[in-house]
Scaffold this motif. Structure first.
Motif, PDB file in Angstrom:
ATOM      1  N   THR A   1       0.725  -1.299   0.162  1.00  0.00           N
ATOM      2  CA  THR A   1       0.017  -0.008   0.079  1.00  0.00           C
ATOM      3  C   THR A   1       0.745   1.228  -0.027  1.00  0.00           C
ATOM      4  N   GLN A   2       1.724   1.327   0.794  1.00  0.00           N
ATOM      5  CA  GLN A   2       2.936   2.565   0.714  1.00  0.00           C
ATOM      6  C   GLN A   2       3.463   2.465  -0.442  1.00  0.00           C
ATOM      7  N   ILE A   3       3.929   1.699  -1.089  1.00  0.00           N
ATOM      8  CA  ILE A   3       4.517   1.705  -2.499  1.00  0.00           C
ATOM      9  C   ILE A   3       3.391   2.049  -3.478  1.00  0.00           C
ATOM     10  N   SER A   4       2.237   1.723  -3.359  1.00  0.00           N
ATOM     11  CA  SER A   4       1.381   2.198  -4.341  1.00  0.00           C
ATOM     12  C   SER A   4       1.170   3.776  -4.209  1.00  0.00           C
ATOM     13  N   ASN A   5       1.226   3.992  -2.936  1.00  0.00           N
ATOM     14  CA  ASN A   5       1.052   5.709  -2.836  1.00  0.00           C
ATOM     15  C   ASN A   5       2.290   6.422  -3.417  1.00  0.00           C
TER      16      ASN A   5
END
Length: 248
Positions: A101-105
């Motif tokens: 999720t952090q990578i996607s953001n």
């Protein structure tokens, strides 16, 4: 009676409130500088480029329909890159505690107009981690897209690198300060006019004329007490000198 404001009155209002305007502008600029330099986390950027194409026979001729199909599929590839099917494996390979999720953001995927080149950009507080995320994502996508869409002609055109002295892409303190100066100046000027608008005190004969809507017939001048005492002293001195002259 319609009330009008002349340019002279506007300038006089600004002149009277110049300290307020300058103070608000300085406070806004200083606050913006302090926040930008000491409180906002620097963000670094790393980018890589991917070329996605269908495998074709080396002996086949150029086919415009095939190119158009590949261009239409670019949006699909952009979605797949940010999907859990890719990013979960990216997070697993990085093994740095960062989640999918952090990578996607942090990832932005786009392509140039009429181009089959996909630009993968990552912004992260750590410059090296931004480059690692970009390169790992490109590598995982190159591997997994074969299974997902039967595409086996993915090329990584450029890898993300980190320079010796990387510069953050944000915040941009000088730009923030410039914006704060403009905003502070506008706020100061607006507040000055607002205070002037709500100031109902009568300051001169023009205010009386506007309030009563009657012409001014005369004005009683204000005499300073000290000046009045000086004038009386001079008059008394002249009378004393005149009396001495008559007596002699």
């Amino acid at each position: 009676m319609e009330e009008t404001i002349s340019l002279k009155e506007l300038l006089e209002t600004l002149k009277k409130r110049i300290i307020l305007i300058v103070s608000i502008t300085l406070i806004a600029a200083i606050a913006s500088g302090v926040v930008s330099y000491f409180y906002l986390t620097p963000i670094y950027q790393a980018s890589t480029q991917i070329l996605v194409n269908q495998t074709k026979d080396k002996n086949s001729l150029y086919n415009s329909n095939e190119v158009q199909t590949n261009l239409q599929l670019i949006n699909t590839y952009n979605v797949i890159i940010k999907s859990p099917a890719i990013l979960d494996k990216v997070a697993e390979e990085l093994n740095s505690g960062i989640t999918a999720t952090q990578i996607s953001n942090e990832i932005t995927v786009a392509n140039e107009n009429e181009s089959q080149v996909v630009n993968l950009t990552v912004q992260d507080p750590n410059a090296q981690q931004a480059a690692d995320i970009a390169n790992t994502t490109a590598k995982v996508f190159q591997k997994e897209i074969k299974k997902i869409m039967n595409v086996d002609n993915v090329s990584i055109l450029s890898k993300a690198t980190v320079s010796e002295n990387p510069s953050p892409v944000k915040p941009r303190p000088l730009l923030n300060i410039a914006i704060a100066i403009v905003v502070g100046l506008m706020a100061g000027v607006g507040l000055s006019f607002l205070l002037e608008y709500f100031n109902n005190t009568i300051k001169n004969e023009q205010d009386v004329e506007k309030l009563l809507e009657l012409p001014i017939l005369g004005v009683i001048a204000t005499i300073d007490d000290q000046k009045l005492e000086d004038a009386q002293a001079r008059r008394a001195k002249r009378n004393a000198v005149r009396g001495e002259t008559i007596g002699s």
